[in-house]
Design a protein around this motif. Structure first.
Motif, mmCIF file in Angstrom:
data_model
loop_
_atom_site.group_PDB
_atom_site.id
_atom_site.type_symbol
_atom_site.label_atom_id
_atom_site.label_comp_id
_atom_site.label_asym_id
_atom_site.label_seq_id
_atom_site.Cartn_x
_atom_site.Cartn_y
_atom_site.Cartn_z
ATOM 1 N N SER A 126 0.801 -1.222 0.000
ATOM 2 C CA SER A 126 0.000 0.000 0.000
ATOM 3 C C SER A 126 0.837 1.277 0.000
ATOM 4 N N THR A 166 -0.137 4.616 -2.071
ATOM 5 C CA THR A 166 -0.409 5.885 -1.384
ATOM 6 C C THR A 166 0.797 6.811 -1.356
ATOM 7 N N ASN A 171 0.266 6.011 6.497
ATOM 8 C CA ASN A 171 0.332 4.549 6.446
ATOM 9 C C ASN A 171 1.546 4.037 7.209
ATOM 10 N N SER A 192 -4.397 -0.561 4.827
ATOM 11 C CA SER A 192 -3.634 -1.106 3.715
ATOM 12 C C SER A 192 -4.529 -1.840 2.728
ATOM 13 N N SER A 212 -6.654 0.800 0.858
ATOM 14 C CA SER A 212 -5.898 1.550 -0.156
ATOM 15 C C SER A 212 -5.576 0.663 -1.353
ATOM 16 N N GLY A 213 -5.287 -0.607 -1.133
ATOM 17 C CA GLY A 213 -5.024 -1.524 -2.247
ATOM 18 C C GLY A 213 -6.247 -1.763 -3.097
ATOM 19 N N SER A 248 -7.169 1.343 -5.032
ATOM 20 C CA SER A 248 -6.241 1.546 -6.147
ATOM 21 C C SER A 248 -6.595 0.663 -7.325
#
Length: 173
Positions: free
Chosen positions: A139, A143, A151, A160, A163-164, A167
């Motif tokens: 992540s 980010t 993070n 994490s 955010s993954g 994305s």
């Protein structure tokens, strides 16, 4: 003032123990005040509602499992960082996530201890410590231009993963 190793370790341990005691006492006091207030309000607005409480509420139920979870996850996080750095697989400099180890992994050890005993608490904390570092490694790249510093300091498994996933979804569009 300079201390030798034993004095420093003793003082650091006492400070940590005092901090945990203050945290647990504060949580108990807050819950003792807020739950009756919530009940009074909720009976008028939403009858039979159940208060949703934060994770420190479970700390007093198994303090030894909590400490085991924290220590094991910190050790495995540091070992994962060292192994990844020494093998050259670490792309970014990752620091051990102390806050995430205490508030994400250690409460999981309380539940693991309840269901499977001390071995379950140790194994789940070790696996969580490794997974947490791997998720942070993934992540941080995602980010890097936005919240990589957050993070690195406070991000845990939930941040994490979010955010993954976000994305991957944003790359589809």
């Amino acid at each position: 003032m300079q201390y030798d190793l034993i004095s420093f370790s003793l003082i650091a341990g006492l400070n940590f123990g005092a901090g945990i005691t203050i945290l647990l006492t504060g949580v108990r006091m807050m819950l003792g005040e807020i739950i009756p207030a919530f009940k009074g309000i909720s009976e008028k607005v939403i009858p039979n509602a159940v208060p949703a409480l934060d994770i420190p509420m479970i700390f007093p139920y198994a303090p030894n499992a909590l400490l085991i979870g924290f220590v094991i996850s910190m050790v495995t996080s540091i070992l994962t960082i060292v192994v990844m750095a020494s093998t050259g697989t670490m792309i970014y400099a990752v620091i051990p996530l102390t806050v995430a180890c205490f508030f994400d992994v250690a409460p999981g050890a309380v539940f693991a201890n309840k269901e499977g005993g001390r071995a379950a608490a140790i194994v789940s904390s070790a696996v969580s410590g490794v997974v947490m570092i791997l998720l942070v490694m993934f992540s941080i790249g995602v980010t890097l231009e936005t919240a990589a510093g957050f993070n690195q300091l406070y991000g845990g498994n939930d941040f994490s993963v979010f955010s993954g996933v976000s994305s991957v979804i944003s790359n589809l569009f």
